[in-house]
Design a protein around this motif. Structure first.
Motif, PDB file in Angstrom:
ATOM      1  N   ASN A 183       0.832  -1.206   0.000  1.00  0.00           N
ATOM      2  CA  ASN A 183       0.000   0.000   0.000  1.00  0.00           C
ATOM      3  C   ASN A 183       0.865   1.253   0.000  1.00  0.00           C
ATOM      4  OD1 ASN A 183      -2.296  -1.573   0.040  1.00  0.00           O
ATOM      5  ND2 ASN A 183      -2.563  -1.438   2.258  1.00  0.00           N
ATOM      6  N   TYR A 184       0.217   2.389  -0.114  1.00  0.00           N
ATOM      7  CA  TYR A 184       0.939   3.657  -0.202  1.00  0.00           C
ATOM      8  C   TYR A 184       1.753   3.940   1.053  1.00  0.00           C
ATOM      9  CZ  TYR A 184      -2.360   5.965   2.973  1.00  0.00           C
ATOM     10  OH  TYR A 184      -3.092   6.334   4.077  1.00  0.00           O
ATOM     11  N   ASP A 185       1.401   3.316   2.168  1.00  0.00           N
ATOM     12  CA  ASP A 185       2.124   3.541   3.425  1.00  0.00           C
ATOM     13  C   ASP A 185       3.044   2.369   3.769  1.00  0.00           C
ATOM     14  OD1 ASP A 185       0.176   1.685   3.988  1.00  0.00           O
ATOM     15  OD2 ASP A 185      -0.561   2.677   5.814  1.00  0.00           O
ATOM     16  N   ILE A 186       3.404   1.554   2.799  1.00  0.00           N
ATOM     17  CA  ILE A 186       4.284   0.409   3.044  1.00  0.00           C
ATOM     18  C   ILE A 186       5.667   0.893   3.452  1.00  0.00           C
ATOM     19  CG2 ILE A 186       5.049   0.226   0.629  1.00  0.00           C
ATOM     20  CD1 ILE A 186       4.318  -2.731   2.928  1.00  0.00           C
ATOM     21  N   GLN A 187       6.229   0.265   4.482  1.00  0.00           N
ATOM     22  CA  GLN A 187       7.550   0.649   4.962  1.00  0.00           C
ATOM     23  C   GLN A 187       8.477  -0.561   4.917  1.00  0.00           C
ATOM     24  OE1 GLN A 187       7.488   2.757   8.693  1.00  0.00           O
ATOM     25  NE2 GLN A 187       9.710   2.962   8.816  1.00  0.00           N
ATOM     26  N   ALA A 188       9.759  -0.306   4.687  1.00  0.00           N
ATOM     27  CA  ALA A 188      10.744  -1.377   4.546  1.00  0.00           C
ATOM     28  C   ALA A 188      10.709  -2.331   5.737  1.00  0.00           C
ATOM     29  CB  ALA A 188      12.136  -0.790   4.391  1.00  0.00           C
ATOM     30  N   GLY A 189      10.642  -3.609   5.434  1.00  0.00           N
ATOM     31  CA  GLY A 189      10.544  -4.626   6.463  1.00  0.00           C
ATOM     32  C   GLY A 189       9.154  -5.200   6.581  1.00  0.00           C
ATOM     33  N   ARG A 190       8.158  -4.451   6.053  1.00  0.00           N
ATOM     34  CA  ARG A 190       6.766  -4.895   6.169  1.00  0.00           C
ATOM     35  C   ARG A 190       6.151  -5.226   4.804  1.00  0.00           C
ATOM     36  NH1 ARG A 190       4.940  -0.436  10.802  1.00  0.00           N
ATOM     37  NH2 ARG A 190       5.940  -1.538  12.546  1.00  0.00           N
ATOM     38  N   GLU A 191       7.002  -5.470   3.824  1.00  0.00           N
ATOM     39  CA  GLU A 191       6.490  -5.755   2.485  1.00  0.00           C
ATOM     40  C   GLU A 191       5.588  -6.987   2.457  1.00  0.00           C
ATOM     41  OE1 GLU A 191      10.432  -3.627   1.933  1.00  0.00           O
ATOM     42  OE2 GLU A 191       9.585  -5.131   3.285  1.00  0.00           O
ATOM     43  N   TYR A 192       5.896  -7.956   3.297  1.00  0.00           N
ATOM     44  CA  TYR A 192       5.133  -9.203   3.284  1.00  0.00           C
ATOM     45  C   TYR A 192       4.446  -9.501   4.609  1.00  0.00           C
ATOM     46  CZ  TYR A 192       8.082  -9.593  -0.816  1.00  0.00           C
ATOM     47  OH  TYR A 192       8.728  -9.326  -1.999  1.00  0.00           O
ATOM     48  N   ASP A 193       4.688  -8.660   5.597  1.00  0.00           N
ATOM     49  CA  ASP A 193       4.063  -8.833   6.905  1.00  0.00           C
ATOM     50  C   ASP A 193       3.862  -7.454   7.529  1.00  0.00           C
ATOM     51  OD1 ASP A 193       3.232  -9.385   9.445  1.00  0.00           O
ATOM     52  OD2 ASP A 193       4.951 -10.620  10.004  1.00  0.00           O
ATOM     53  N   PRO A 194       2.636  -6.938   7.542  1.00  0.00           N
ATOM     54  CA  PRO A 194       2.382  -5.582   8.052  1.00  0.00           C
ATOM     55  C   PRO A 194       2.705  -5.399   9.524  1.00  0.00           C
ATOM     56  CG  PRO A 194       0.320  -6.771   7.683  1.00  0.00           C
ATOM     57  CD  PRO A 194       1.401  -7.594   7.076  1.00  0.00           C
ATOM     58  N   LYS A 195       2.889  -6.497  10.260  1.00  0.00           N
ATOM     59  CA  LYS A 195       3.195  -6.396  11.680  1.00  0.00           C
ATOM     60  C   LYS A 195       4.679  -6.607  11.967  1.00  0.00           C
ATOM     61  CE  LYS A 195      -1.395  -7.951  13.149  1.00  0.00           C
ATOM     62  NZ  LYS A 195      -2.157  -8.953  13.939  1.00  0.00           N
ATOM     63  N   ALA A 196       5.469  -6.804  10.923  1.00  0.00           N
ATOM     64  CA  ALA A 196       6.901  -7.039  11.114  1.00  0.00           C
ATOM     65  C   ALA A 196       7.600  -5.769  11.590  1.00  0.00           C
ATOM     66  CB  ALA A 196       7.530  -7.528   9.816  1.00  0.00           C
ATOM     67  N   LYS A 197       8.797  -5.921  12.102  1.00  0.00           N
ATOM     68  CA  LYS A 197       9.591  -4.784  12.558  1.00  0.00           C
ATOM     69  C   LYS A 197      10.165  -4.059  11.352  1.00  0.00           C
ATOM     70  CE  LYS A 197      13.425  -3.652  15.665  1.00  0.00           C
ATOM     71  NZ  LYS A 197      14.433  -4.212  16.605  1.00  0.00           N
ATOM     72  N   VAL A 198      10.041  -2.751  11.329  1.00  0.00           N
ATOM     73  CA  VAL A 198      10.587  -1.983  10.208  1.00  0.00           C
ATOM     74  C   VAL A 198      12.108  -1.981  10.306  1.00  0.00           C
ATOM     75  CG1 VAL A 198       8.548  -0.520   9.975  1.00  0.00           C
ATOM     76  CG2 VAL A 198      10.417   0.219  11.454  1.00  0.00           C
ATOM     77  N   ILE A 199      12.773  -1.941   9.155  1.00  0.00           N
ATOM     78  CA  ILE A 199      14.228  -1.999   9.156  1.00  0.00           C
ATOM     79  C   ILE A 199      14.867  -0.708   8.654  1.00  0.00           C
ATOM     80  CG2 ILE A 199      14.281  -4.498   8.926  1.00  0.00           C
ATOM     81  CD1 ILE A 199      14.868  -4.126   5.968  1.00  0.00           C
ATOM     82  N   SER A 200      14.063   0.197   8.116  1.00  0.00           N
ATOM     83  CA  SER A 200      14.565   1.513   7.727  1.00  0.00           C
ATOM     84  C   SER A 200      13.367   2.429   7.568  1.00  0.00           C
ATOM     85  CB  SER A 200      15.375   1.453   6.423  1.00  0.00           C
ATOM     86  OG  SER A 200      14.532   1.555   5.290  1.00  0.00           O
ATOM     87  N   THR A 201      13.627   3.697   7.293  1.00  0.00           N
ATOM     88  CA  THR A 201      12.531   4.655   7.112  1.00  0.00           C
ATOM     89  C   THR A 201      11.991   4.646   5.686  1.00  0.00           C
ATOM     90  OG1 THR A 201      14.091   6.445   6.595  1.00  0.00           O
ATOM     91  CG2 THR A 201      13.424   6.191   8.907  1.00  0.00           C
ATOM     92  N   ALA A 202      12.483   3.757   4.828  1.00  0.00           N
ATOM     93  CA  ALA A 202      12.033   3.696   3.434  1.00  0.00           C
ATOM     94  C   ALA A 202      10.523   3.501   3.369  1.00  0.00           C
ATOM     95  CB  ALA A 202      12.748   2.568   2.698  1.00  0.00           C
ATOM     96  N   LEU A 203       9.862   4.384   2.627  1.00  0.00           N
ATOM     97  CA  LEU A 203       8.398   4.467   2.690  1.00  0.00           C
ATOM     98  C   LEU A 203       7.786   4.662   1.306  1.00  0.00           C
ATOM     99  CD1 LEU A 203       5.897   4.831   4.651  1.00  0.00           C
ATOM    100  CD2 LEU A 203       6.390   7.292   4.587  1.00  0.00           C
ATOM    101  N   GLY A 204       6.668   4.002   1.065  1.00  0.00           N
ATOM    102  CA  GLY A 204       5.880   4.263  -0.132  1.00  0.00           C
ATOM    103  C   GLY A 204       6.223   3.404  -1.327  1.00  0.00           C
ATOM    104  N   TYR A 205       5.604   3.734  -2.452  1.00  0.00           N
ATOM    105  CA  TYR A 205       5.764   2.959  -3.680  1.00  0.00           C
ATOM    106  C   TYR A 205       7.221   2.880  -4.136  1.00  0.00           C
ATOM    107  CZ  TYR A 205       0.663   3.217  -4.369  1.00  0.00           C
ATOM    108  OH  TYR A 205      -0.690   3.097  -4.236  1.00  0.00           O
TER     109      TYR A 205
END
Length: 399
Positions: A183-205
């Motif tokens: 989704n538009y608010d996807i953040q690195a680390g959560r590409e396949y699991d929205p509850k996973a721990k983020v690994i960087s501030t990389a955000l969006g498409y």
């Protein structure tokens, strides 16, 4: 959870500056008395600490031996990269002599042990919740969320198409960066699991970092304001007022981004502050986010054209510029096919980034890395999110 190729690249890039420091730095300070015993070591902890010191000594010995080989290798990579930039600026043709043609030496020793008595560092990467909270606290800004994911995709497609990005390139990059269904608010680390721990501030498409957002505001803030002003002029009533309020707050964010020199390192320092974390929430705004996301890619296209490269960029080539920086990406772009087959990917990464990047290490020549990136793009472009984005481009084109 499947690992994302782009996540691995970007996590590596973010960690580049800190990785070597962590590896080489002494363990967190723990008080040691004159007899050599560490404060707090009582009972079973003495045995635990004795084992820790044994493992640490083995690690230090192995690392010191490795560093005698790895240090000169990465110094050569840095030196040759600097020299290449000078040659390219003077239109001097590059050869294999301009690159380090051997692969990096691998570290084969034991891992660095964790100090049982060291305080646990928080070191948490800010996530979407933090971006929103800081935007509100620092700028009284709440991004306007899209009515649904399709609304954001159409907004992005309109901006991307108007700025010369092709459907194929945009969809492939989206697929690669977001895991094909983000989704538009996807953040690195959560590409396949929205509850996973983020690994960087990389955000969006296109997975912009906080530093990217600060830099884009500094460089192209006027363009974003012009686009919003045009929307406001065409709007009426409450919508017009909403846009005017958004413009006022965007101006404050742009002014903040311009308080330092137009330099990646300077932007990075701002990006670590509460205000820097707050401006990143602009990517979540349905009016502003698509401009930020698109501008990150078109900056690379413009860079290549300014250098005299007029051929259409493939999605994988554009992604190389997006991931490794325009200068490194352009270096790969203009490289002959013969050189691509030979030149190690280590030439285009900082040491810490490469050492934490299994993708670049596994696909260890330019040709292999580009091919692997394209294959990943093709695979992820078959997922529903990528198909929806392609449909959004078609819808925009039909109007």
């Amino acid at each position: 959870m499947r690992p994302s190729s782009s996540t691995a690249y970007r996590a590596a890039g973010i960690a580049a500056a800190t990785c070597a420091c962590l590896l080489l730095a002494p363990c967190a300070a723990v008080a040691v008395d004159a007899a050599g015993a560490t404060n707090g070591e009582t009972g079973p902890m003495k045995a635990v600490m004795a084992e820790y010191r044994k493992k640490l000594a083995a690690y230090n010995k192995a690392w010191e031996a490795y560093e005698k080989i790895a240090g000169p290798y990465w110094s050569a990579v840095t030196d040759k990269r600097s020299r290449r930039r000078t040659k390219m600026a003077n239109a001097i043709k590059l050869t294999t002599a301009d690159y380090v043609m051997t692969q990096p030496p691998p570290y084969k020793g034991p891992p660095k042990p964790d100090n049982p008595l060291a305080p646990k560092s928080k070191g948490e990467v800010p996530d979407v919740t933090d971006f929103l909270a800081n935007a509100k606290a620092e700028f009284d800004f709440i991004p306007e969320a899209p009515a649904d994911e399709g609304t954001y995709k159409r907004a992005y497609a309109r901006v991307a198409a108007a700025n010369g990005l092709t459907k194929q390139a945009a969809v492939k990059i989206y697929g690669f960066e977001s895991g094909g269904d983000g989704n538009y608010d996807i953040q690195a680390g959560r590409e396949y699991d929205p509850k996973a721990k983020v690994i960087s501030t990389a955000l969006g498409y296109n997975q912009l970092l906080t530093t990217n957002t600060v830099g884009l505001l500094a460089e192209a803030g006027g363009e974003f304001l012009a686009a919003l002003n045009a929307k406001a002029e065409a709007a009426e009533g409450a919508r017009k007022q909403q846009l005017e309020d958004k413009i006022a707050k965007l101006k404050k964010m742009i002014a903040f981004a311009r308080t330092v020199p137009n330099d990646w390192s300077a932007h990075g320092r701002l990006a670590l502050t509460p205000k820097g974390i707050g401006v990143h929430a602009l990517n979540l705004d349905v009016d502003i986010g698509p401009y930020l996301q698109t501008r990150k890619l078109t900056t690379s296209v413009v860079f290549a054209k300014r250098k005299g490269y007029d051929k259409p960029l493939t999605a994988a080539e554009l992604e190389m510029m997006n991931l490794t920086g325009d200068g490194n990406g352009y270096d790969m772009l203009v490289m002959s096919a013969a050189l691509r087959e030979k030149v190690p990917t280590s030439n285009f990464f900082q040491r810490g980034g490469y050492e934490r990047n299994p993708v670049a290490a596994r696909n260890n020549t330019v040709a292999k890395l580009i091919a692997a990136t394209d294959a990943k793009m093709v695979q992820e472009s078959k997922l529903s999110g990528a198909k929806d984005l392609a449909a959004a481009f078609d819808e925009v084109a039909s109007r």
